[in-house]
Design a protein around this motif. Structure first.
Motif, PDB file in Angstrom:
ATOM      1  N   LEU A 141       0.825  -1.211   0.000  1.00 16.11           N
ATOM      2  CA  LEU A 141       0.000   0.000   0.000  1.00 16.11           C
ATOM      3  C   LEU A 141       0.854   1.253   0.000  1.00 16.11           C
ATOM      4  CD1 LEU A 141      -2.852  -0.983   2.479  1.00 16.11           C
ATOM      5  CD2 LEU A 141      -3.033  -0.681   0.011  1.00 16.11           C
ATOM      6  N   SER A 142       1.890   1.261   0.817  1.00 11.61           N
ATOM      7  CA  SER A 142       2.753   2.438   0.910  1.00 11.61           C
ATOM      8  C   SER A 142       3.473   2.684  -0.413  1.00 11.61           C
ATOM      9  CB  SER A 142       3.770   2.252   2.038  1.00 11.61           C
ATOM     10  OG  SER A 142       4.600   3.384   2.156  1.00 11.61           O
ATOM     11  N   GLY A 144       2.631   1.429  -3.389  1.00  8.51           N
ATOM     12  CA  GLY A 144       1.646   1.676  -4.438  1.00  8.51           C
ATOM     13  C   GLY A 144       1.127   3.090  -4.409  1.00  8.51           C
ATOM     14  N   PHE A 145       0.851   3.600  -3.227  1.00  8.10           N
ATOM     15  CA  PHE A 145       0.365   4.975  -3.119  1.00  8.10           C
ATOM     16  C   PHE A 145       1.446   5.948  -3.564  1.00  8.10           C
ATOM     17  CE2 PHE A 145      -0.977   8.882  -1.021  1.00  8.10           C
ATOM     18  CZ  PHE A 145      -2.347   8.860  -1.236  1.00  8.10           C
ATOM     19  N   GLY A 146       2.703   5.643  -3.228  1.00  7.36           N
ATOM     20  CA  GLY A 146       3.793   6.503  -3.658  1.00  7.36           C
ATOM     21  C   GLY A 146       3.927   6.550  -5.169  1.00  7.36           C
ATOM     22  N   LEU A 148       1.486   6.052  -7.356  1.00 11.51           N
ATOM     23  CA  LEU A 148       0.348   6.801  -7.896  1.00 11.51           C
ATOM     24  C   LEU A 148       0.579   8.302  -7.825  1.00 11.51           C
ATOM     25  CD1 LEU A 148      -2.736   4.785  -6.559  1.00 11.51           C
ATOM     26  CD2 LEU A 148      -1.906   4.941  -8.918  1.00 11.51           C
ATOM     27  N   THR A 149       1.126   8.765  -6.708  1.00 13.91           N
ATOM     28  CA  THR A 149       1.368  10.206  -6.572  1.00 13.91           C
ATOM     29  C   THR A 149       2.495  10.673  -7.492  1.00 13.91           C
ATOM     30  OG1 THR A 149       2.854   9.785  -4.691  1.00 13.91           O
ATOM     31  CG2 THR A 149       0.554  10.286  -4.194  1.00 13.91           C
ATOM     32  N   ALA A 179       1.879  16.097  -3.610  1.00 12.91           N
ATOM     33  CA  ALA A 179       1.903  14.641  -3.691  1.00 12.91           C
ATOM     34  C   ALA A 179       2.768  14.040  -2.591  1.00 12.91           C
ATOM     35  CB  ALA A 179       2.416  14.200  -5.059  1.00 12.91           C
ATOM     36  N   VAL A 182       0.852  14.302   0.732  1.00  9.29           N
ATOM     37  CA  VAL A 182      -0.216  13.297   0.797  1.00  9.29           C
ATOM     38  C   VAL A 182       0.367  11.914   1.049  1.00  9.29           C
ATOM     39  CG1 VAL A 182      -2.037  12.141  -0.511  1.00  9.29           C
ATOM     40  CG2 VAL A 182      -1.802  14.631  -0.636  1.00  9.29           C
ATOM     41  N   SER A 183       1.488  11.608   0.405  1.00  5.98           N
ATOM     42  CA  SER A 183       2.131  10.312   0.591  1.00  5.98           C
ATOM     43  C   SER A 183       2.582  10.129   2.033  1.00  5.98           C
ATOM     44  CB  SER A 183       3.327  10.184  -0.361  1.00  5.98           C
ATOM     45  OG  SER A 183       3.950   8.924  -0.221  1.00  5.98           O
ATOM     46  N   PHE A 186      -0.402   9.533   4.271  1.00  3.04           N
ATOM     47  CA  PHE A 186      -0.882   8.157   4.129  1.00  3.04           C
ATOM     48  C   PHE A 186      -0.001   7.193   4.917  1.00  3.04           C
ATOM     49  CE2 PHE A 186      -1.200   4.096   1.742  1.00  3.04           C
ATOM     50  CZ  PHE A 186      -2.552   3.867   1.951  1.00  3.04           C
ATOM     51  N   ASP A 187       1.302   7.416   4.901  1.00  2.00           N
ATOM     52  CA  ASP A 187       2.218   6.573   5.669  1.00  2.00           C
ATOM     53  C   ASP A 187       1.951   6.700   7.171  1.00  2.00           C
ATOM     54  OD1 ASP A 187       3.502   5.490   3.488  1.00  2.00           O
ATOM     55  OD2 ASP A 187       5.109   6.976   3.463  1.00  2.00           O
TER      56      ASP A 187
END
Length: 334
Positions: A141-142, A144-146, A148-149, A179, A182-183, A186-187
């Motif tokens: 998740l970490s 993947g989110f990184g 995407l941003t 970005a 936001v990353s 999320f972390d």
């Protein structure tokens, strides 16, 4: 009224009102050498050195019958001179800024590094499957989110010819900043969930993968506390390195305090500073041992990380519980 805490036989008691602690001191339940603390005091002090605790009737003098506990309960003694008068009912000190009753006096029981590692190893063996699943989900998740941003940046760079140097526009620079923020947020969100799982495991409470997403209510507090914490540590490292290490160790329990006790930004940092008193060298030693364990995992063809990372992860929460409860945090020890 002030909330007081006092220490007897390595255990912390309270909160009690000023009237109550004066009564305990006057009757000898608290001796002059026992440590006491209230909000506003820099550190714990022997009761005999605190002027506010001088009882109306010293313990060595005979207490008149009119001031015995029985007389106080019946209300026959004047409150102004009655050391046995119960705490005022209107007192309502917020508990978020003070240690809970039952916690040890900070620093009274030195952190046992060996116990932290062995306890973490035992928990890793018992919950290995869940820990690996949580770690893989967290990492995916970490990362993947990184991605995407960063995707718009990657696409723009890919569209740049080989003879051109990619220079982001002002709008893209703004996007990169947002970005990254936001990353990081999320972390922190996932980190709060990891903390809940870790605390539950070391406390022998039920833990499940879904808890990774269950601490969203504390996200704002976690973000603000993280900003303050890392700003302090970064400034300390810039100054002379050692102040940064000191601040990192002293305030490093803030996230566990937020999840465990639902404390606010400043309260979580204050709580961390309180429970780490007298144990900074031990915490530094645990950090060194943890790094060596991770290094050993890397040297073992990276496969060792599947054991090393869970051990280090859980050892941090074992140490947190020890800082709170000392030997009482050992399973079966009371």
């Amino acid at each position: 009224m002030s909330a007081w805490y006092y220490a007897k036989d390595g255990q912390q008691h309270g909160p009690v009102s000023t009237d109550e602690i004066v009564r305990l001191f006057g009757t000898g339940s608290i001796s002059p050498g026992d440590l006491v603390w209230r909000e506003g005091m820099v550190d714990w002090k022997p009761a005999g050195e605190v002027p506010e605790l001088a009882p109306a009737h010293p313990a060595h003098e005979e207490t008149p019958a009119s001031l015995t506990p029985a007389a106080a309960v019946s209300g026959s003694a004047p409150d102004a001179f009655n050391p046995y008068r119960p705490p005022t009912a209107s007192w309502n000190e917020p508990q978020s800024t003070l240690p809970e009753a039952g916690e040890i006096v900070p620093g009274s029981q030195p952190l046992d590094i060996g116990f932290c590692i062995s306890r973490a190893w035992d928990l890793t063996k018992r919950h290995f499957g869940m820990l690996i699943a949580v770690g893989l989900i967290y990492g995916a998740l970490s990362a993947g989110f990184g991605v995407l941003t960063e995707l718009p940046i990657i696409l723009q760079e890919a569209g740049t010819s080989d003879h051109q140097i990619y220079t982001p526009s002002a709008a893209m620079k703004g996007y990169i900043f947002v970005a990254n923020c936001v990353s990081h947020i999320f972390d922190i969100f996932l980190g709060l969930g990891l903390t809940r799982i870790g605390l539950n495991l070391v406390s022998e409470k039920p833990a499940e993968i879904g808890m990774l997403f269950g601490e969203g209510r504390k996200l704002v507090t976690g973000v603000l506390a993280a900003i303050l914490y890392y700003s302090m540590v970064a400034l300390g490292l810039i100054l002379l390195i050692f102040p940064g290490i000191y601040l990192a160790l002293r305030f490093g329990q803030y996230q566990a305090a937020i999840v465990d006790k639902d404390l606010g930004v400043m309260d979580s940092l204050k709580y961390s500073a309180r429970i780490t008193q007298g144990n900074l060298l031990s915490l530094f030693g645990l950090a060194i041992v943890s790094m060596l364990i991770v290094l050993a995992g890397v040297l073992a063809l990276l496969v060792g990380l599947f054991a090393a990372l869970p051990i280090v992860y859980l050892a941090s929460y074992v140490s947190y519980r020890w800082l709170q409860y000392g030997r009482a945090s050992i399973p079966g020890h009371r």
